[in-house]
Scaffold this motif. Structure first.
Motif, PDB file in Angstrom:
ATOM      1  N   PHE A 127      -3.492   0.639  -1.487  1.00  0.00           N
ATOM      2  CA  PHE A 127      -2.625   0.744  -2.658  1.00  0.00           C
ATOM      3  C   PHE A 127      -1.367  -0.078  -2.416  1.00  0.00           C
ATOM      4  N   TYR A 128      -0.977  -0.864  -3.413  1.00  0.00           N
ATOM      5  CA  TYR A 128       0.298  -1.570  -3.351  1.00  0.00           C
ATOM      6  C   TYR A 128       0.987  -1.396  -4.698  1.00  0.00           C
ATOM      7  N   THR A 129       2.168  -0.785  -4.664  1.00  0.00           N
ATOM      8  CA  THR A 129       2.933  -0.517  -5.877  1.00  0.00           C
ATOM      9  C   THR A 129       4.281  -1.209  -5.764  1.00  0.00           C
ATOM     10  N   PHE A 130       4.716  -1.876  -6.842  1.00  0.00           N
ATOM     11  CA  PHE A 130       6.011  -2.542  -6.814  1.00  0.00           C
ATOM     12  C   PHE A 130       6.591  -2.621  -8.224  1.00  0.00           C
ATOM     13  N   VAL A 131       7.879  -2.907  -8.273  1.00  0.00           N
ATOM     14  CA  VAL A 131       8.609  -3.038  -9.535  1.00  0.00           C
ATOM     15  C   VAL A 131       8.918  -4.518  -9.735  1.00  0.00           C
ATOM     16  N   PRO A 132       8.242  -5.195 -10.675  1.00  0.00           N
ATOM     17  CA  PRO A 132       8.479  -6.627 -10.863  1.00  0.00           C
ATOM     18  C   PRO A 132       9.828  -6.914 -11.521  1.00  0.00           C
ATOM     19  N   MET A 133      10.280  -5.997 -12.370  1.00  0.00           N
ATOM     20  CA  MET A 133      11.581  -6.077 -13.011  1.00  0.00           C
ATOM     21  C   MET A 133      11.928  -4.683 -13.525  1.00  0.00           C
ATOM     22  N   THR A 134      13.179  -4.488 -13.836  1.00  0.00           N
ATOM     23  CA  THR A 134      13.625  -3.168 -14.277  1.00  0.00           C
ATOM     24  C   THR A 134      12.815  -2.695 -15.478  1.00  0.00           C
ATOM     25  N   GLY A 135      12.299  -1.464 -15.376  1.00  0.00           N
ATOM     26  CA  GLY A 135      11.577  -0.875 -16.498  1.00  0.00           C
ATOM     27  C   GLY A 135      10.078  -1.020 -16.455  1.00  0.00           C
ATOM     28  N   TYR A 136       9.532  -1.649 -15.392  1.00  0.00           N
ATOM     29  CA  TYR A 136       8.089  -1.835 -15.272  1.00  0.00           C
ATOM     30  C   TYR A 136       7.638  -1.519 -13.843  1.00  0.00           C
ATOM     31  N   MET A 137       6.393  -1.096 -13.731  1.00  0.00           N
ATOM     32  CA  MET A 137       5.796  -0.846 -12.418  1.00  0.00           C
ATOM     33  C   MET A 137       4.359  -1.336 -12.421  1.00  0.00           C
ATOM     34  N   ILE A 138       3.947  -1.933 -11.302  1.00  0.00           N
ATOM     35  CA  ILE A 138       2.600  -2.463 -11.132  1.00  0.00           C
ATOM     36  C   ILE A 138       1.974  -1.860  -9.884  1.00  0.00           C
ATOM     37  N   THR A 139       0.728  -1.450  -9.979  1.00  0.00           N
ATOM     38  CA  THR A 139      -0.048  -1.062  -8.805  1.00  0.00           C
ATOM     39  C   THR A 139      -1.350  -1.844  -8.791  1.00  0.00           C
ATOM     40  N   VAL A 140      -1.707  -2.373  -7.617  1.00  0.00           N
ATOM     41  CA  VAL A 140      -3.017  -2.984  -7.424  1.00  0.00           C
ATOM     42  C   VAL A 140      -3.734  -2.191  -6.341  1.00  0.00           C
ATOM     43  N   VAL A 141      -5.016  -1.968  -6.560  1.00  0.00           N
ATOM     44  CA  VAL A 141      -5.851  -1.186  -5.652  1.00  0.00           C
ATOM     45  C   VAL A 141      -7.053  -2.025  -5.243  1.00  0.00           C
ATOM     46  N   THR A 142      -7.349  -2.067  -3.960  1.00  0.00           N
ATOM     47  CA  THR A 142      -8.540  -2.761  -3.463  1.00  0.00           C
ATOM     48  C   THR A 142      -9.331  -1.821  -2.574  1.00  0.00           C
ATOM     49  N   ARG A 143     -10.627  -2.041  -2.507  1.00  0.00           N
ATOM     50  CA  ARG A 143     -11.470  -1.192  -1.664  1.00  0.00           C
ATOM     51  C   ARG A 143     -11.152  -1.423  -0.190  1.00  0.00           C
ATOM     52  N   LEU A 144     -11.220  -0.367   0.576  1.00  0.00           N
ATOM     53  CA  LEU A 144     -10.927  -0.422   1.999  1.00  0.00           C
ATOM     54  C   LEU A 144     -12.180  -0.904   2.723  1.00  0.00           C
ATOM     55  N   LEU A 145     -12.265  -2.213   2.953  1.00  0.00           N
ATOM     56  CA  LEU A 145     -13.459  -2.797   3.559  1.00  0.00           C
ATOM     57  C   LEU A 145     -13.332  -2.985   5.062  1.00  0.00           C
ATOM     58  N   SER A 146     -12.123  -2.949   5.573  1.00  0.00           N
ATOM     59  CA  SER A 146     -11.915  -3.112   7.018  1.00  0.00           C
ATOM     60  C   SER A 146     -10.563  -2.533   7.383  1.00  0.00           C
ATOM     61  N   GLU A 147     -10.244  -2.561   8.665  1.00  0.00           N
ATOM     62  CA  GLU A 147      -8.944  -2.068   9.114  1.00  0.00           C
ATOM     63  C   GLU A 147      -7.844  -3.116   8.929  1.00  0.00           C
ATOM     64  N   GLN A 148      -8.239  -4.326   8.566  1.00  0.00           N
ATOM     65  CA  GLN A 148      -7.251  -5.381   8.393  1.00  0.00           C
ATOM     66  C   GLN A 148      -6.400  -5.097   7.152  1.00  0.00           C
ATOM     67  N   SER A 149      -5.093  -5.170   7.292  1.00  0.00           N
ATOM     68  CA  SER A 149      -4.211  -4.880   6.170  1.00  0.00           C
ATOM     69  C   SER A 149      -4.271  -6.002   5.137  1.00  0.00           C
ATOM     70  N   GLN A 150      -3.954  -5.654   3.923  1.00  0.00           N
ATOM     71  CA  GLN A 150      -3.974  -6.610   2.829  1.00  0.00           C
ATOM     72  C   GLN A 150      -2.699  -7.451   2.803  1.00  0.00           C
ATOM     73  N   THR A 151      -2.834  -8.686   2.357  1.00  0.00           N
ATOM     74  CA  THR A 151      -1.689  -9.556   2.104  1.00  0.00           C
ATOM     75  C   THR A 151      -1.582  -9.772   0.604  1.00  0.00           C
ATOM     76  N   TYR A 152      -0.380  -9.598   0.069  1.00  0.00           N
ATOM     77  CA  TYR A 152      -0.175  -9.715  -1.370  1.00  0.00           C
ATOM     78  C   TYR A 152       0.825 -10.826  -1.661  1.00  0.00           C
ATOM     79  N   VAL A 153       0.471 -11.684  -2.606  1.00  0.00           N
ATOM     80  CA  VAL A 153       1.374 -12.731  -3.072  1.00  0.00           C
ATOM     81  C   VAL A 153       1.629 -12.475  -4.550  1.00  0.00           C
ATOM     82  N   VAL A 154       2.895 -12.284  -4.907  1.00  0.00           N
ATOM     83  CA  VAL A 154       3.260 -11.940  -6.282  1.00  0.00           C
ATOM     84  C   VAL A 154       4.056 -13.087  -6.888  1.00  0.00           C
ATOM     85  N   ARG A 155       3.678 -13.497  -8.089  1.00  0.00           N
ATOM     86  CA  ARG A 155       4.372 -14.582  -8.771  1.00  0.00           C
ATOM     87  C   ARG A 155       4.583 -14.245 -10.247  1.00  0.00           C
ATOM     88  N   GLU A 156       5.786 -14.535 -10.733  1.00  0.00           N
ATOM     89  CA  GLU A 156       6.029 -14.474 -12.172  1.00  0.00           C
ATOM     90  C   GLU A 156       5.583 -15.783 -12.802  1.00  0.00           C
TER      91      GLU A 156
END
Length: 233
Positions: free
Chosen positions: A187-216
């Protein structure tokens, strides 16, 4: 994992962006036409533009040639892709988001976080989740907690491809950290700007942590086809 978000300007009319209807196939145009509320037309069209332009750039295909299939619950999948490529769309009041990955099936949800909807908690949250929301120090923290749970629940329902056909009371989620995982999902949850929230969920396929790149993405640049999307490969 790439996450793109687009803020739609307040007061925008669908007639101002209808030149981009050229990216829609016949079924999508029919869906667009069925929307009776203008902002729903805008969100639908912007979502399709964002997904098709990003996927088209990755696959070296014209965006108008990108087509989707859907499962019985309405989740979109890329049709006839030469490479494994996963994506998911979400939209709320004046914001559209898209997540893309070459590795993992995922779900994404965006919500506007200004409205108090605490009365629905007993219908969507289990007792431990409700207790956590109610334990927050003030109303702003309580709203943040409420929408963290909401976006995570809905992102899980989208990740498994069932939407609200998967009852939100039938499963629990981690809720303390911005990045978390349980036995099934990251689970990765973040606030892109005031008044909004985004969560992205991916299946746990390994112990390797996820890398997230966020762009407007600026809407004007998207509609003009001038966005350079980051390569997944």
């Amino acid at each position: 994992m790439l996450i793109y978000w687009v803020k739609i300007p307040n007061g925008l009319l669908s007639t101002e962006i209808q030149d981009r209807l050229d990216l829609l196939d016949a079924e999508e145009r029919a869906t667009y036409s069925r929307y009776k509320v203008d902002f729903k037309k805008i969100e639908f069209l912007v979502g399709r533009c964002l997904a098709k332009m990003a996927l088209g750039q990755f696959l070296h295909v014209q965006p108008g040639n990108i087509s989707f299939s859907k499962n019985e619950y309405g989740k979109l999948f890329l049709k006839n892709s030469p490479k494994p490529l996963y994506f998911n769309l979400s939209h709320t009041d004046e914001m559209v988001v898209c997540a893309l990955s070459a590795n993992d099936e995922m779900g994404i949800d965006v919500e506007k976080t200004l409205d108090d909807r605490f009365e629905v908690m007993k219908h969507v949250y289990v007792p431990d989740e409700i207790e956590w929301v109610n334990a927050q120090r003030d109303k702003n923290a309580k709203l943040h907690a409420f929408y963290k749970l909401w976006t995570r629940k809905e992102a899980v329902m989208k990740a498994v491809g069932k939407g609200f056909s998967l009852p939100p009371l039938s499963f629990t989620i981690p809720f303390d950290e911005e990045r978390a995982h349980d036995d099934e999902f990251y689970f990765y949850t973040f606030v892109p700007m005031t008044g909004y929230m985004i969560t992205v969920v991916t299946r746990l396929l390994s112990e390797q942590s996820q890398t997230y790149v966020v762009r407007e993405v600026q809407l004007a640049e998207l509609l003009a086809g001038r966005v350079e999307f980051i390569s997944l490969f």
